[in-house]
Design a protein around this motif. Structure first.
Motif, PDB file in Angstrom:
ATOM      1  N   MET A 174       0.832  -1.207   0.000  1.00  0.00           N
ATOM      2  CA  MET A 174       0.000   0.000   0.000  1.00  0.00           C
ATOM      3  C   MET A 174       0.867   1.257   0.000  1.00  0.00           C
ATOM      4  O   MET A 174       0.567   2.234  -0.701  1.00  0.00           O
ATOM      5  CB  MET A 174      -0.923  -0.013   1.214  1.00  0.00           C
ATOM      6  CG  MET A 174      -1.980  -1.103   1.192  1.00  0.00           C
ATOM      7  SD  MET A 174      -3.260  -0.814  -0.047  1.00  0.00           S
ATOM      8  CE  MET A 174      -4.208   0.478   0.771  1.00  0.00           C
ATOM      9  N   ALA A 175       1.944   1.228   0.791  1.00  0.00           N
ATOM     10  CA  ALA A 175       2.830   2.401   0.855  1.00  0.00           C
ATOM     11  C   ALA A 175       3.521   2.630  -0.479  1.00  0.00           C
ATOM     12  O   ALA A 175       3.652   3.770  -0.940  1.00  0.00           O
ATOM     13  CB  ALA A 175       3.860   2.211   1.969  1.00  0.00           C
ATOM     14  N   TRP A 176       3.986   1.549  -1.114  1.00  0.00           N
ATOM     15  CA  TRP A 176       4.667   1.682  -2.407  1.00  0.00           C
ATOM     16  C   TRP A 176       3.722   2.245  -3.464  1.00  0.00           C
ATOM     17  O   TRP A 176       4.112   3.099  -4.273  1.00  0.00           O
ATOM     18  CB  TRP A 176       5.224   0.327  -2.844  1.00  0.00           C
ATOM     19  CG  TRP A 176       5.932   0.377  -4.156  1.00  0.00           C
ATOM     20  CD1 TRP A 176       7.105   1.023  -4.447  1.00  0.00           C
ATOM     21  CD2 TRP A 176       5.507  -0.242  -5.391  1.00  0.00           C
ATOM     22  NE1 TRP A 176       7.438   0.848  -5.773  1.00  0.00           N
ATOM     23  CE2 TRP A 176       6.479   0.084  -6.378  1.00  0.00           C
ATOM     24  CE3 TRP A 176       4.416  -1.037  -5.749  1.00  0.00           C
ATOM     25  CZ2 TRP A 176       6.374  -0.366  -7.692  1.00  0.00           C
ATOM     26  CZ3 TRP A 176       4.313  -1.484  -7.060  1.00  0.00           C
ATOM     27  CH2 TRP A 176       5.280  -1.144  -8.009  1.00  0.00           C
ATOM     28  N   LEU A 177       2.477   1.807  -3.441  1.00  0.00           N
ATOM     29  CA  LEU A 177       1.496   2.302  -4.408  1.00  0.00           C
ATOM     30  C   LEU A 177       1.053   3.734  -4.092  1.00  0.00           C
ATOM     31  O   LEU A 177       0.478   4.399  -4.940  1.00  0.00           O
ATOM     32  CB  LEU A 177       0.269   1.386  -4.431  1.00  0.00           C
ATOM     33  CG  LEU A 177       0.481  -0.002  -5.033  1.00  0.00           C
ATOM     34  CD1 LEU A 177      -0.750  -0.873  -4.810  1.00  0.00           C
ATOM     35  CD2 LEU A 177       0.815   0.084  -6.517  1.00  0.00           C
ATOM     36  N   GLY A 178       1.304   4.186  -2.877  1.00  0.00           N
ATOM     37  CA  GLY A 178       0.898   5.537  -2.502  1.00  0.00           C
ATOM     38  C   GLY A 178      -0.560   5.646  -2.115  1.00  0.00           C
ATOM     39  O   GLY A 178      -1.124   6.746  -2.110  1.00  0.00           O
ATOM     40  N   LEU A 179      -1.189   4.517  -1.767  1.00  0.00           N
ATOM     41  CA  LEU A 179      -2.600   4.536  -1.362  1.00  0.00           C
ATOM     42  C   LEU A 179      -2.672   4.758   0.143  1.00  0.00           C
ATOM     43  O   LEU A 179      -2.811   3.835   0.938  1.00  0.00           O
ATOM     44  CB  LEU A 179      -3.280   3.221  -1.774  1.00  0.00           C
ATOM     45  CG  LEU A 179      -3.273   2.925  -3.279  1.00  0.00           C
ATOM     46  CD1 LEU A 179      -3.952   1.591  -3.568  1.00  0.00           C
ATOM     47  CD2 LEU A 179      -3.941   4.051  -4.064  1.00  0.00           C
ATOM     48  N   ASP A 180      -2.572   6.015   0.531  1.00  0.00           N
ATOM     49  CA  ASP A 180      -2.536   6.371   1.939  1.00  0.00           C
ATOM     50  C   ASP A 180      -3.921   6.238   2.562  1.00  0.00           C
ATOM     51  O   ASP A 180      -4.939   6.498   1.924  1.00  0.00           O
ATOM     52  CB  ASP A 180      -2.018   7.800   2.111  1.00  0.00           C
ATOM     53  CG  ASP A 180      -2.857   8.812   1.352  1.00  0.00           C
ATOM     54  OD1 ASP A 180      -3.194   8.540   0.167  1.00  0.00           O
ATOM     55  OD2 ASP A 180      -3.196   9.862   1.911  1.00  0.00           O
ATOM     56  N   HIS A 181      -3.957   5.813   3.816  1.00  0.00           N
ATOM     57  CA  HIS A 181      -5.228   5.647   4.519  1.00  0.00           C
ATOM     58  C   HIS A 181      -5.368   6.705   5.601  1.00  0.00           C
ATOM     59  O   HIS A 181      -4.390   7.352   6.011  1.00  0.00           O
ATOM     60  CB  HIS A 181      -5.322   4.243   5.125  1.00  0.00           C
ATOM     61  CG  HIS A 181      -4.259   3.961   6.142  1.00  0.00           C
ATOM     62  ND1 HIS A 181      -4.395   4.277   7.469  1.00  0.00           N
ATOM     63  CD2 HIS A 181      -3.022   3.400   6.017  1.00  0.00           C
ATOM     64  CE1 HIS A 181      -3.314   3.927   8.122  1.00  0.00           C
ATOM     65  NE2 HIS A 181      -2.452   3.387   7.270  1.00  0.00           N
TER      66      HIS A 181
END
Length: 484
Positions: free
Chosen positions: A61-68
């Motif tokens: 998720m961090a690599w894809l930049g999909l921040d929560h």
């Protein structure tokens, strides 16, 4: 209404590309609306859930930049909440203890199949007015079953598939707690979505059959006052499966399916997101999307209902387009990571942004780019036999000496000046440019392949270029192939 979506993976392995697409759709829908995107780890399967898998999901998720937004929710931290609500449902008559063994339940299902009915639990232990229940067997810890409404029907207003209607008579009395008291997936999901105020559940269409059961549980929780301010069912969007070229569900047999495996292959995160957003959704004929363009145009209601096919060749094409168009400084960190995977320290050579500018048109992946870039950061340790036999014949060493002299005299070490100097050597020798450029390539790279020679020498720098030319001349002469 504030839009709240979630991504809720089970940590039993890596982050799969199918999960990544679901996360992307959920993230886009929330961010477009100025809403909230939550991350929940569904780790109630103690035997299969591992800390390593949790970390793999977080890394992906961090690599894809999909921040929560907000803290990550872990189901294992919520056991007391689940047990309390199960107790309340039993007390209110919406759930009941069931003492039937697994063998007995299977026999009930077989009998239903023999009658041509859907296989299901027959309600032996379900309370009803005037019904006398069997005597509970000694030493048996009962499961808790949800008393699914038997009349009426459940309608799902699905944002992707349209309205889906199912008669309640076809729904089983679902087990919501095992004999040891641990809650089951379908119950935990409902409670979590309710407590987190999820307004839109975007998930794979393999969950379609779970949705009417979960809606029934949610309505029961609302009826006993457990929902508080979140007393409205969420909107559902079941997105299609991703298939391999053979039409079967995407799996390891089709190649890499882990998000981080694609990183290792040199795929950019923005390219993978671009490719995944297009697996089931389109905006006209546009193929290449920046994240801002995805946010501007994505519409969950326009996701197609049919399955999408994963095409690795198309992903490579999308990746190359992003490599060519992304600013070099925005590629630098990811490219540096790939150099480090090859044991290369960028401090040992030219700035990575300059290398990216020179190589970006010739690489489909960052692995390929790092391979091509290695010559700028590592010394030449040998010369390729095939290249030497073809381009190192006499008078190659003499040409290198002439190039060395011409380059040594340059005041301006820039590609234009380097090109002019090499061109003058070829003109003076009355040979084609290749007769001069190819021996240079062998001397500075060890092979006959490199970027344009002026850019190659510029990136290497004056001192390193001249040193490699000197070493190449000496080697050719010693090998007896360089001078006429």
């Amino acid at each position: 209404m504030t839009v709240v979506t979630r991504f809720a993976p089970s940590p039993t392995g890596y982050l799969h590309v199918g999960g990544a697409r679901t996360a992307l759709y959920s993230w886009l829908h929330a961010r477009q609306a100025g809403g909230t995107f939550r991350l929940r780890i569904e780790d109630t399967d103690r035997e299969r859930s591992t800390p390593e898998a949790v970390q793999a999901i977080l890394d992906g998720m961090a690599w894809l930049g999909l921040d929560h937004d907000g803290a990550i929710e872990y189901q294992t931290d919520r056991s007391d909440r689940y047990r309390a609500l199960i107790g309340q449902l039993v007390e209110a008559g919406h759930a009941y203890p069931c003492y039937s063994s697994a063998e007995e339940v299977e026999a009930m299902r077989e009998a239903a199949r023999a009658r041509g009915d859907k296989p299901r639990y027959d309600g032996t232990w379900r309370p009803a007015p005037g019904k006398v229940l069997p005597e509970p067997p000694a030493g048996v810890d009962p499961v808790i079953r949800f008393a699914t409404p038997q009349a009426g029907e459940t309608v799902i207003h699905d944002l992707v598939k349209g309205d889906l209607t199912l008669p309640n008579s076809e729904l089983d009395d679902l087990v919501i707690a095992r004999g040891d008291g641990t809650p089951t997936y379908n119950f935990c999901v409902v409670v979590d979505d309710m407590d987190m105020g999820i307004t839109h559940v975007i998930r794979g269409d393999d969950h379609v059959n779970n949705t009417p059961r979960q809606l029934a549980i949610l309505k029961a929780l609302i009826a006993i006052g457990a929902a508080g301010e979140h007393a409205e069912p969420p909107h559902y969007a079941h997105v299609p499966m991703i298939l391999g070229a053979d039409g079967k569900r995407l799996s390891k047999r089709h190649g890499a399916v882990s998000v981080m495996a694609y990183r290792e292959q040199g795929i950019l995160p923005q390219a993978l997101l671009n490719y995944l957003v297009r697996l089931g959704w389109a905006h006209g004929d546009q193929e290449i999307f920046s994240l801002d363009e995805m946010l501007a145009h994505f519409d969950i209601a326009r996701v197609q209902g049919g399955a999408a096919t994963f095409d690795p060749a198309k992903l490579l094409w999308v990746n190359q387009e992003h490599i060519k168009s992304t600013p070099a400084d925005a590629l630098a960190d990811e490219f540096t990571w790939h150099l480090s995977q090859q044991g290369i320290d960028p401090a040992d050579g030219p700035p990575v942004t300059d290398v990216i500018e020179v190589l970006r048109e010739r690489a489909q992946t960052l692995v390929e780019m790092a391979d091509k870039a290695a010559m700028f950061y590592r010394p030449v340790t040998g010369y390729e036999d095939k290249a030497v036999k073809k381009h190192g014949k006499p008078p190659a060493a003499d040409r290198l000496a002439e190039v060395h002299a011409a380059l040594s005299a340059l005041e301006d070490w820039q590609p234009e000046a380097i090109h002019a100097a090499v061109h003058r050597v070829a003109e003076q020798a009355e040979v084609g440019l290749g007769k001069v450029a190819q021996p240079i390539r062998i001397a500075v790279s060890g092979t006959a392949v490199s970027p344009p020679i002026d850019q190659t020498l510029w990136l290497l720098g004056r001192e390193e270029s001249l040193a490699r030319l000197t070493a190449g001349m000496a080697w050719l002469r010693e090998a007896g192939q360089g001078s006429g």
